[in-house]
Write an enzyme that holds these catalytic residues in place. Sequence first.
Site: not given
Ligand code: 13P
Ligand code: G3H
Ligand code: ZN
Length: 315
Positions: A82, A104, A217, A260, A265
Site C-alpha cells: 500500500d 504512489d 480513504g 480501509m 484501528r
Molecule cells: P482510511 O484511512 O479511510 O481507512 O483509508 C485507508 C487507505 O486508504 C489505505 O491505503
Molecule cells: O493509507 C494509509 C494507511 O492507513 C496506512 O497507514 O502508513 O500508518 O500504516 P500507515
Molecule cells: Zn491509501
Amino acid sequence: MALVTTTNMFKKAFEGNYAIGAFNINNMEIIQGIMDACAVHKSAVILQVSGGALKYARPTYLRKMVEAAVEDTGIDVALHLDHGSDLAQVKLAIASGFTSVMYDGSHFDYEENVRLTKEVVDYAHSKGVVVEAELGKLAGIEDAVSVSAADATYTDPDQAVDYVKRTGIDSLAIAIGTSHGAYKFKGDAKLDFERLESITKKLEDAGMHNFPIVLHGASAVDQDFVSMCNEFGGEIKGAKGIPLEMLRKAASMAVCKINMDTDLRLAMTGSIRKVLTQIPGEIDPRKYLGEARNNITKLVDGKITNVLGSANSSK
Ligand code: 13P
Ligand code: G3H
Ligand code: ZN
C-alpha cells in the site's frame, strides 16, 4: 493454494458490480479477524501492507502469516503493498512474495509521476506482479506524507486516460472526495460520482475496457467504535467517515477495490480500551487482543454485506 494477483478479482468485481475489500494489516490478530469474516462469506480479499507496517511487522512475518491465512481458509488473497514510496520498496515487496504493489507518485509533478510509475510497472510486470497507481491527491496523512485539504486535488478524467495509457498500470486510484484517517468531512459527506463516471467512460472510450478503479480513504469511521474508544478513555472527537450508501454506490460502479484501515484501528483500539478499563486486573494479552480480533471480524462482516457485496467472490 497460493496467493493470487488482483487481475481476476477485479474482472469479476467489475462485471458483478461489487468491490473487493482491501484491508491494512499489521499483526496476526488483524489478519485473522479479517479472514474469519471472509471465510464465512467466501469473499476474496486484498490484505495490504504500508511502508510503516512493512517495518513494524517485517516482510517475512507478514508473508508467512498471510500464507497461513490462505492455507487455513482456502480464500483467494492478494498480498498488496500500500502506498509504495519508490522502486526499492517495490522490489523488496516483490522479493518478499507480494502479488500486487501500489506505487504512489501522486505528490510528484505529472511527468515525473508518469516516468516513475512506468519504471515500477516495467519491473513489476516482468515478475508477474500487478500495479496500482494514484492520480490526484487525497487529503490526510499516510506514513510520512501529509496532504492538507487545501492541497488535495481531484483526479482529472483526461489526464487519467493519458496516465493509464502511458504507464501501463493495472488499476487506478482516484481522488473524488475521500481522504485518509478518521476526520474526513467537517460538513456533509460528498463524493464526486460524476467525476468517477466521466473517468470510467473516458477510459472505456480510449479502449481500456472495464478498467478497475480504486478508492483510498474509504473507512466509514464506524460511530459505535468511535464511541467505544471515547467511552473508555479515548479522545476521538468529531471523527467522521464515508457513509455506507456512498461506498455501496461506488462499489456498484467502476470501483473494484475499497481501502480501509482507520475502521480496523478504531475497532482494535476501542476493544482493547474496553477490556482493560472494565477488567483493570487483566494482564493476559489474549483477552484484549481476542476481543479486538472478534470485533474486527464483525466489522469486516458488515463491510462485505453492506458495502462491498463481495460474498461468494472466492471461487
Ligand atoms: P482510511 O484511512 O479511510 O481507512 O483509508 C485507508 C487507505 O486508504 C489505505 O491505503
Ligand atoms: O493509507 C494509509 C494507511 O492507513 C496506512 O497507514 O502508513 O500508518 O500504516 P500507515
Ligand atoms: Zn491509501
